[in-house]
Write a protein that holds these residues in place. Sequence first.
Motif, PDB file in Angstrom:
ATOM      1  N   TRP A  15      -3.384   3.571  -7.111  1.00  0.00           N
ATOM      2  CA  TRP A  15      -3.142   2.983  -8.331  1.00  0.00           C
ATOM      3  C   TRP A  15      -4.127   1.939  -8.810  1.00  0.00           C
ATOM      4  O   TRP A  15      -4.572   1.904  -9.933  1.00  0.00           O
ATOM      5  N   ALA A  16      -4.065   1.044  -8.106  1.00  0.00           N
ATOM      6  CA  ALA A  16      -4.872  -0.332  -8.169  1.00  0.00           C
ATOM      7  C   ALA A  16      -6.285  -0.159  -8.460  1.00  0.00           C
ATOM      8  O   ALA A  16      -7.008  -0.471  -9.375  1.00  0.00           O
ATOM      9  N   THR A  17      -6.918   1.180  -7.547  1.00  0.00           N
ATOM     10  CA  THR A  17      -8.284   1.322  -7.836  1.00  0.00           C
ATOM     11  C   THR A  17      -8.499   2.294  -9.186  1.00  0.00           C
ATOM     12  O   THR A  17      -9.433   2.163  -9.860  1.00  0.00           O
ATOM     13  N   GLU A  18      -7.609   3.164  -9.192  1.00  0.00           N
ATOM     14  CA  GLU A  18      -7.778   4.178 -10.179  1.00  0.00           C
ATOM     15  C   GLU A  18      -7.564   3.463 -11.565  1.00  0.00           C
ATOM     16  O   GLU A  18      -8.017   3.775 -12.680  1.00  0.00           O
ATOM     17  N   CYS A  19      -6.521   2.586 -11.634  1.00  0.00           N
ATOM     18  CA  CYS A  19      -6.235   2.067 -12.981  1.00  0.00           C
ATOM     19  C   CYS A  19      -6.633   0.730 -13.298  1.00  0.00           C
ATOM     20  O   CYS A  19      -6.164  -0.041 -14.373  1.00  0.00           O
ATOM     21  N   ALA A  20      -7.453  -0.002 -12.494  1.00  0.00           N
ATOM     22  CA  ALA A  20      -8.186  -1.152 -12.946  1.00  0.00           C
ATOM     23  C   ALA A  20      -8.702  -1.254 -14.190  1.00  0.00           C
ATOM     24  O   ALA A  20      -8.794  -2.207 -14.912  1.00  0.00           O
ATOM     25  N   ASP A  21      -9.111  -0.053 -14.668  1.00  0.00           N
ATOM     26  CA  ASP A  21      -9.816   0.281 -16.126  1.00  0.00           C
ATOM     27  C   ASP A  21      -8.721   0.657 -17.131  1.00  0.00           C
ATOM     28  O   ASP A  21      -8.303   1.646 -17.157  1.00  0.00           O
ATOM     29  N   VAL A  22      -8.264  -0.548 -17.769  1.00  0.00           N
ATOM     30  CA  VAL A  22      -7.328  -0.148 -18.987  1.00  0.00           C
ATOM     31  C   VAL A  22      -8.028  -0.272 -20.059  1.00  0.00           C
ATOM     32  O   VAL A  22      -8.418  -1.479 -20.393  1.00  0.00           O
ATOM     33  N   GLU A  23      -7.857   0.788 -21.310  1.00  0.00           N
ATOM     34  CA  GLU A  23      -8.070   0.817 -22.350  1.00  0.00           C
ATOM     35  C   GLU A  23      -7.979  -0.411 -23.261  1.00  0.00           C
ATOM     36  O   GLU A  23      -6.917  -0.940 -23.468  1.00  0.00           O
ATOM     37  N   GLY A  24      -9.206  -1.307 -23.520  1.00  0.00           N
ATOM     38  CA  GLY A  24      -9.272  -2.476 -24.231  1.00  0.00           C
ATOM     39  C   GLY A  24      -8.883  -3.802 -23.717  1.00  0.00           C
ATOM     40  O   GLY A  24      -8.852  -4.891 -24.272  1.00  0.00           O
ATOM     41  N   TYR A  25      -8.984  -3.554 -22.218  1.00  0.00           N
ATOM     42  CA  TYR A  25      -9.064  -4.938 -21.470  1.00  0.00           C
ATOM     43  C   TYR A  25      -9.929  -4.781 -20.221  1.00  0.00           C
ATOM     44  O   TYR A  25     -10.302  -3.623 -19.773  1.00  0.00           O
ATOM     45  N   MET A  26     -10.370  -5.896 -19.744  1.00  0.00           N
ATOM     46  CA  MET A  26     -11.111  -6.019 -18.547  1.00  0.00           C
ATOM     47  C   MET A  26     -10.381  -6.739 -17.532  1.00  0.00           C
ATOM     48  O   MET A  26      -9.622  -7.590 -17.431  1.00  0.00           O
ATOM     49  N   CYS A  27     -10.520  -6.011 -16.418  1.00  0.00           N
ATOM     50  CA  CYS A  27      -9.834  -6.433 -15.248  1.00  0.00           C
ATOM     51  C   CYS A  27     -10.560  -7.594 -14.578  1.00  0.00           C
ATOM     52  O   CYS A  27     -11.781  -7.771 -14.427  1.00  0.00           O
ATOM     53  N   ASP A  28      -9.678  -8.793 -14.422  1.00  0.00           N
ATOM     54  CA  ASP A  28     -10.147  -9.949 -13.902  1.00  0.00           C
ATOM     55  C   ASP A  28     -10.528 -10.122 -12.382  1.00  0.00           C
ATOM     56  O   ASP A  28     -11.433 -10.487 -11.586  1.00  0.00           O
ATOM     57  N   SER A  29      -9.411  -9.656 -11.860  1.00  0.00           N
ATOM     58  CA  SER A  29      -9.131  -9.731 -10.018  1.00  0.00           C
ATOM     59  C   SER A  29      -8.135  -8.718  -9.780  1.00  0.00           C
ATOM     60  O   SER A  29      -7.065  -8.312 -10.552  1.00  0.00           O
ATOM     61  N   VAL A  30      -8.342  -8.227  -8.464  1.00  0.00           N
ATOM     62  CA  VAL A  30      -7.499  -7.407  -7.921  1.00  0.00           C
ATOM     63  C   VAL A  30      -7.243  -7.827  -6.708  1.00  0.00           C
ATOM     64  O   VAL A  30      -8.054  -8.125  -5.690  1.00  0.00           O
ATOM     65  N   VAL A  31      -5.952  -8.153  -6.078  1.00  0.00           N
ATOM     66  CA  VAL A  31      -5.747  -8.790  -4.732  1.00  0.00           C
ATOM     67  C   VAL A  31      -4.522  -7.843  -4.040  1.00  0.00           C
ATOM     68  O   VAL A  31      -3.658  -7.458  -4.649  1.00  0.00           O
ATOM     69  N   ARG A  32      -4.717  -7.515  -2.888  1.00  0.00           N
ATOM     70  CA  ARG A  32      -3.879  -6.871  -1.899  1.00  0.00           C
ATOM     71  C   ARG A  32      -3.192  -7.559  -1.033  1.00  0.00           C
ATOM     72  O   ARG A  32      -3.975  -8.091  -0.158  1.00  0.00           O
ATOM     73  N   GLN A  33      -1.884  -7.513  -0.838  1.00  0.00           N
ATOM     74  CA  GLN A  33      -1.261  -8.502   0.238  1.00  0.00           C
ATOM     75  C   GLN A  33      -0.426  -7.560   0.990  1.00  0.00           C
ATOM     76  O   GLN A  33       0.449  -6.838   0.666  1.00  0.00           O
ATOM     77  N   GLU A  34      -0.572  -7.356   2.193  1.00  0.00           N
ATOM     78  CA  GLU A  34       0.172  -6.748   3.481  1.00  0.00           C
ATOM     79  C   GLU A  34       1.587  -7.390   3.418  1.00  0.00           C
ATOM     80  O   GLU A  34       1.574  -8.736   3.296  1.00  0.00           O
ATOM     81  N   LEU A  35       2.592  -6.587   3.636  1.00  0.00           N
ATOM     82  CA  LEU A  35       4.091  -7.132   3.696  1.00  0.00           C
ATOM     83  C   LEU A  35       4.635  -6.477   5.028  1.00  0.00           C
ATOM     84  O   LEU A  35       4.333  -5.628   5.398  1.00  0.00           O
ATOM     85  N   PRO A  36       5.531  -7.425   5.699  1.00  0.00           N
ATOM     86  CA  PRO A  36       6.375  -6.870   6.839  1.00  0.00           C
ATOM     87  C   PRO A  36       6.744  -5.400   6.661  1.00  0.00           C
ATOM     88  O   PRO A  36       7.085  -5.124   5.516  1.00  0.00           O
ATOM     89  N   GLY A  37       6.689  -4.710   7.885  1.00  0.00           N
ATOM     90  CA  GLY A  37       7.155  -3.427   7.931  1.00  0.00           C
ATOM     91  C   GLY A  37       6.350  -2.302   7.042  1.00  0.00           C
ATOM     92  O   GLY A  37       6.622  -1.202   6.800  1.00  0.00           O
ATOM     93  N   GLY A  38       4.984  -2.639   6.918  1.00  0.00           N
ATOM     94  CA  GLY A  38       4.101  -1.676   6.392  1.00  0.00           C
ATOM     95  C   GLY A  38       4.045  -1.504   4.780  1.00  0.00           C
ATOM     96  O   GLY A  38       3.259  -1.078   4.469  1.00  0.00           O
TER      97      GLY A  38
END
Length: 253
Positions: free
Chosen positions: A171-194
């Motif tokens: 989702w983060a990869t495919e939807c970073a382009d939102v009509e009318g908006y510019m994506c500033d940053s994308v951060v992914r954080q691993e959480l316990p348990g996968g």
Amino acid sequence: MGFFGSLNSNAYVIGHPTSANRNWHIYVASKDSKSLPLCKDQTSAVTLEMCMTGLDKMKAGVFYKKSADYSAAEMTKMSGINEIMPNHVICDFDFDPCGYSMNGIDGTALSTVHVTPEDGFSYASYEAMGFDCGEVKLKGLVQRVLKCFGPRDFSVAVTCHGGSGVGVQWWATECADVEGYMCDSVVRQELPGGGCLVYITFHEVKEAKERTPAKMMNMPCWKDVAEEEEMVLGLGGGGAGGGMMGRPYISSL
């Protein structure tokens, strides 16, 4: 400590170094470092949270009390909030002279909205959880929320417990382009348990069709600023950062 002292806990602060005031705080508690966070449905627990600022004035105006008869139900309908999750049964509430909140439910799916519409510091939040991501596509969900509020800036945090979080990454990869908006940053954080969390920030651009990648857009701006400073102050065009967008960062507590 009597209730939670035995739990393994992790706290994170996620954000971008160039946006000091746009950070996302996460607290995760589990029975041990390898177990999943404490939630009932570990395999399909997905939470989407949006924070929106600088709301469109016309859209924010819906959340002002226009008369004694102007109810929260009318705000829900006029804003389009009832169309975000059409099957949700909504309990809504209006404030005097302005403001709005609601809770929605449909089986195991929950959603909530809070709005502060005052000009100069307008804000809206949206949260949904327990829904089927196979039926409710995240990209469409985000677009329906934006349609209700028209924010100048917004952030999206999607948390996925269980599995590898592949759906969230996609989702983060495919939807970073939102009509009318510019994506500033994308951060992914691993959480316990996968599990994992993806945090994305956006800002509005006036003409979506004229958008260019962030680096291409920012570099000429810094050149213009440097030339202005040289003319007015007689200084060189130095300055930190250039126009390049810094990399996302994660700091843990």
